[in-house]
Design a protein around this motif. Structure first.
Motif, PDB file in Angstrom:
ATOM      1  N   GLN A  25      -8.752   4.064  13.972  1.00 22.17           N
ATOM      2  CA  GLN A  25      -9.456   5.165  14.616  1.00 22.17           C
ATOM      3  C   GLN A  25     -10.818   5.483  13.985  1.00 22.17           C
ATOM      4  OE1 GLN A  25      -8.609   6.562  17.455  1.00 22.17           O
ATOM      5  NE2 GLN A  25     -10.483   7.759  17.395  1.00 22.17           N
ATOM      6  N   GLN A  76      -1.949  -3.003  18.425  1.00 17.89           N
ATOM      7  CA  GLN A  76      -2.626  -2.274  19.508  1.00 17.89           C
ATOM      8  C   GLN A  76      -3.784  -3.107  20.050  1.00 17.89           C
ATOM      9  OE1 GLN A  76      -4.131   1.406  17.881  1.00 17.89           O
ATOM     10  NE2 GLN A  76      -2.218   2.490  18.266  1.00 17.89           N
ATOM     11  N   ARG A 126       2.783   2.450  10.483  1.00 17.71           N
ATOM     12  CA  ARG A 126       3.259   3.838  10.451  1.00 17.71           C
ATOM     13  C   ARG A 126       4.633   3.886   9.801  1.00 17.71           C
ATOM     14  NH1 ARG A 126       0.868   5.912  16.337  1.00 17.71           N
ATOM     15  NH2 ARG A 126      -1.176   5.050  15.858  1.00 17.71           N
ATOM     16  N   SER A 186      -4.051   3.369  12.565  1.00 10.88           N
ATOM     17  CA  SER A 186      -4.814   2.729  13.640  1.00 10.88           C
ATOM     18  C   SER A 186      -6.247   2.651  13.114  1.00 10.88           C
ATOM     19  CB  SER A 186      -4.780   3.573  14.916  1.00 10.88           C
ATOM     20  OG  SER A 186      -5.673   4.655  14.806  1.00 10.88           O
ATOM     21  N   LYS A 237     -13.375   2.573  14.289  1.00 10.69           N
ATOM     22  CA  LYS A 237     -13.955   2.287  15.609  1.00 10.69           C
ATOM     23  C   LYS A 237     -14.990   3.358  15.976  1.00 10.69           C
ATOM     24  CE  LYS A 237     -10.081   3.805  18.589  1.00 10.69           C
ATOM     25  NZ  LYS A 237      -9.374   3.467  19.817  1.00 10.69           N
ATOM     26  N   ARG A 279     -14.179  11.531  22.145  1.00  6.18           N
ATOM     27  CA  ARG A 279     -14.174  12.060  20.777  1.00  6.18           C
ATOM     28  C   ARG A 279     -15.176  13.201  20.604  1.00  6.18           C
ATOM     29  NH1 ARG A 279      -9.926   8.639  20.785  1.00  6.18           N
ATOM     30  NH2 ARG A 279     -10.583   6.478  20.804  1.00  6.18           N
ATOM     31  N   HIS A 336      -3.147  14.901  20.078  1.00  2.02           N
ATOM     32  CA  HIS A 336      -3.430  13.467  19.966  1.00  2.02           C
ATOM     33  C   HIS A 336      -3.839  13.175  18.526  1.00  2.02           C
ATOM     34  CE1 HIS A 336      -4.250   9.460  21.196  1.00  2.02           C
ATOM     35  NE2 HIS A 336      -5.555   9.548  21.141  1.00  2.02           N
ATOM     36  N   HIS A 337      -5.091  13.371  18.195  1.00  2.40           N
ATOM     37  CA  HIS A 337      -5.523  13.311  16.796  1.00  2.40           C
ATOM     38  C   HIS A 337      -6.742  14.206  16.624  1.00  2.40           C
ATOM     39  CE1 HIS A 337      -8.548  10.602  18.245  1.00  2.40           C
ATOM     40  NE2 HIS A 337      -7.696   9.615  18.468  1.00  2.40           N
TER      41      HIS A 337
HETATM   42  N1  ASP Z   1      -6.114   5.674  17.621  1.00  6.36           N
HETATM   43  C1  ASP Z   1      -5.370   6.263  18.699  1.00  6.36           C
HETATM   44  C2  ASP Z   1      -3.892   5.952  18.557  1.00  6.36           C
HETATM   45  O1  ASP Z   1      -3.508   5.075  17.798  1.00  6.36           O
HETATM   46  C3  ASP Z   1      -5.831   5.786  20.034  1.00  6.36           C
HETATM   47  C4  ASP Z   1      -7.174   6.322  20.405  1.00  6.36           C
HETATM   48  O2  ASP Z   1      -7.367   7.541  20.416  1.00  6.36           O
HETATM   49  O3  ASP Z   1      -8.044   5.512  20.782  1.00  6.36           O
HETATM   50  O4  ASP Z   1      -3.086   6.531  19.251  1.00  6.36           O
END
Ligand code: ASP
Length: 654
Positions: free
Chosen positions: A253, A289, A275, A251, A256, A551, A510-511
């Motif tokens: 991520q 997305q 992925r 993504s 952004k 974040r 999440h990340h």
């Molecule tokens: N990048 C994240 C995802 O692909 C989405 C986000 O946290 O904005 O799930």
């Protein structure tokens, strides 16, 4: 009748009805739910807003456009031959609909008759002729153009079609592999036309909402990048530098977030993401997305933005959606539905009956409750006795055992209200009636009960809840109406979860860029397993359609999470860590999974049905046959050699 000039300067007697009209014609053909509403709306589309489908080309009308109001006009249509009947008439099809064409039988037109009678189905033709009313009694109310037909004067076969691998008709069954091999033919179907056009319209409305109404900037970010720690497996792309590879981002991520550091303030992108998750049903190795990031925003701000975005772009023919969407914590979702993506279209929620049974002498219950996180829970299947066969109940128990290693006990409510179960001998009359009340049992209901560790019990019952719903539906009940849309926010996720393969280590739920919940921030340094996060997921009818977070914008906190909690090499992210030190604004964002969202809106059986050129279950392009071999010479600049015996083994498997 209003006569006006279109942009292409062709004379129309009625306005072209626009892209929405194309959808409506398709809708009529499909006779899908919501169709009537779509048509009423279209009747009011102002001509000035409607696109002109006939600009820049010699056709005067599309095949879905002609009505009684056009009678007497000379028209030129282009399309594919859908049917041809005994040299008398044919039905011409394009993206917008069908028009009946009458083949002239007189001597003067014998060459046209021959041309059209000999043309195979799916040949692409031009016809010019006069719009006529159908003879009385021969109108077809099921066809939007069913009041008229076009009497051909001249025709041209633009390209003849050879024998097709399958017919382009909804009712003709074909395997998905064949459809994917000839995807360009499958795309001619009204269903795929509908899905892709609705997708395009929704994305257009989203752009409008984000850019025009709320000042977002559409920025493209690179797809050749480098490995990101954690999360899904990335595809790697060889480079000409020895031993060095790009990665395709899962993504945008990092980009952004870096755009926020760069002062872009409000970013969005219709972003391709990659992925390499192997063969997983209904996943695609590349997908899209709606990716969003904002500075100076909190969780509530992102949620209101997404609610507004979906409300604005929601296709009217799918009804309306109400906002704000309900919200549930991760813990509530797990306890009530056994999953972090609850389908809230129906009940059968998980009920905790530990307290009712604590005083009982049921050995397995007492055993379960003696452990930390020990619990007894149940779901109640209304009218289960009537709708479920014995073999259904057996298969439910079997699946809890095989998937979750969880034993299930059943309780049945007999006529008169008494309970039938192996448990009843351990329970007094009062306890039985308390239990029945706690579970709100009615005559003929079936309860499935599980005792054990909280998370395992919830997951098993959550899965049985969905399986039971499937069985009840197979028996004729409607529990999960596909055209009702239940959105739900799931919030307050844990920041970290134990790794599946090694539960002593932690991974991000999440990340790694997700900020801790403000009330738990201090726990990050003392007991990270207890920290909740500012991560939110958007769920629609039991499917995750979006996820995001506020974040971490402090370099020090980000470094701590990467190095101390996740034990990742923070060097890989040194650019991001450094950027956070240069006045990074607080920021947050979200990404909506466009393919999944659209597939739910159009009620498609698979996300492949809303993607023009999808990959197969095994990640292959069956039309172009990708991935494919490349020669050793082509690999040379990348300093790569393939171990051929292995490659041959792989090839055999495929
Ligand atoms: N990048 C994240 C995802 O692909 C989405 C986000 O946290 O904005 O799930």
């Amino acid at each position: 009748m209003c006569v006006y000039f279109s942009r292409s300067r062709k004379v129309h007697s009625v306005p072209p009805l626009g892209c929405a009209m194309a959808l409506s014609c398709i809708l009529q053909v499909l006779a899908r739910p919501g169709c009537g509403r779509a048509l009423r709306r279209l009747a009011t589309v102002p001509a000035s807003l409607a696109p002109d489908f006939n600009s820049f080309v010699p056709r005067t009308n599309t095949c879905g456009e002609l009505r009684s109001a056009h009678v007497g006009q000379q028209v030129t249509l282009y399309g594919w031959i859908q049917y041809q009947r005994q040299g008398m008439f044919l039905v011409l099809r394009d993206f917008q609909g069908l028009t009946q064409i009458i083949i002239p039988q007189d001597e003067a037109h014998s060459h046209v008759k021959k041309l059209l009678s000999d043309a195979p189905v799916e040949s692409v033709v031009r016809v010019t002729g006069i719009v006529c009313p159908r003879p009385p009694g021969q109108e077809n109310p099921k066809m939007p153009t069913g009041d008229i037909e076009v009497k051909v004067e001249t025709a041209e076969i633009l390209n003849s079609c050879k024998k097709l691998p399958f017919e382009i008709k909804n009712f003709v069954k074909k395997s998905e592999a064949l459809r994917m091999q000839y995807r360009y033919l499958d795309l001619r179907s009204f269903q795929l036309q509908y899905n892709l056009r609705l997708r395009s319209q929704m994305v257009m409305k989203m752009r409008e909402y984000l850019c025009n109404l709320h000042g977002f900037v559409d920025v493209e970010t690179p797809t050749l990048f480098k490995r990101t720690p954690g999360g899904a497996k990335e595809f790697i792309v060889p480079s000409r530098e020895v031993g060095k590879f790009y990665s395709l981002p899962q993504s945008p991520q990092q980009f952004k977030q870096l755009l926020m550091v760069g002062g872009l303030d409000r970013y969005f992108q219709v972003a391709r993401c990659y992925r390499d998750e192997g063969s997983r049903p209904d996943r695609q190795p590349e997908f899209t997305q709606i990716d969003i990031e904002m500075s100076f925003v909190d969780q509530a701000g992102i949620q209101r933005l997404i609610e507004g975005l979906l409300q604005y772009s929601w296709p009217e023919e799918r009804g309306s959606i109400t906002t704000p969407f309900p919200s549930m914590t991760y813990e509530e979702a797990l306890a009530g539905y056994g999953t972090d993506k609850p389908d809230t279209r129906f009940g059968m929620k998980i009920v905790d009956i530990s307290d009712f049974l604590r005083r009982s002498d049921i050995p397995f219950v007492q055993n379960a409750l003696s452990y930390p996180h020990g619990t007894v829970k149940a779901i109640c299947i209304p009218q289960g006795v009537r709708y479920l066969k014995n073999k259904d109940l057996e298969s439910l128990k079997e699946s809890a055992k095989s998937q979750f290693n969880q034993e299930i006990m059943e309780i049945i409510c007999r006529p008169g209200g008494s309970l039938k179960s192996l448990l009843t001998k351990f329970l007094g009359e009062k306890q039985q009636s308390e239990l029945s009340q706690a579970l709100n049992m009615q005559v003929d209901d079936v309860v499935l009960l599980a005792a054990g560790e909280h998370k395992q019990v919830c997951s098993a019952l959550g899965s049985l809840r969905l399986e039971s719903a499937g069985l009840l539906e197979a028996a004729g009940l409607v529990l999960r109406d596909p055209i009702t849309f239940h959105f739900l926010w799931v919030v307050d996720f844990p920041l970290f979860l134990p790794k599946e393969e090694n539960p002593t280590e932690l991974e991000s739920a999440h990340h790694p860029f997700t900020a801790p919940h403000p009330s738990d921030a201090n726990l990050l340094y003392s007991d990270p397993t207890k920290v909740r996060s500012q991560h939110y997921d958007l769920v629609l009818n039991g499917n995750e359609v979006g996820g995001g977070s506020i974040r971490i914008h402090s370099a020090e906190q980000q470094r701590f999470v990467l190095e101390k909690v996740l034990k990742e090499d923070s060097e890989v992210l040194s650019h991001l860590l450094e950027a956070l030190e240069f006045g990074a604004p607080p920021h947050g964002g979200i990404a909506l999974g466009l393919d999944r969202l659209i597939s739910l809106i159009v009620d498609a059986p698979s996300i492949r049905d809303v993607i023009a050129f999808p990959k197969s279950f095994r990640g292959r392009d069956l039309m172009g046959n990708a991935p494919d071999y490349v020669t050793p010479e082509e690999l040379e600049p990348y300093h790569i050699q393939v171990s051929w015996p292995l490659a041959e083994e792989e090839a055999k498997k495929n």
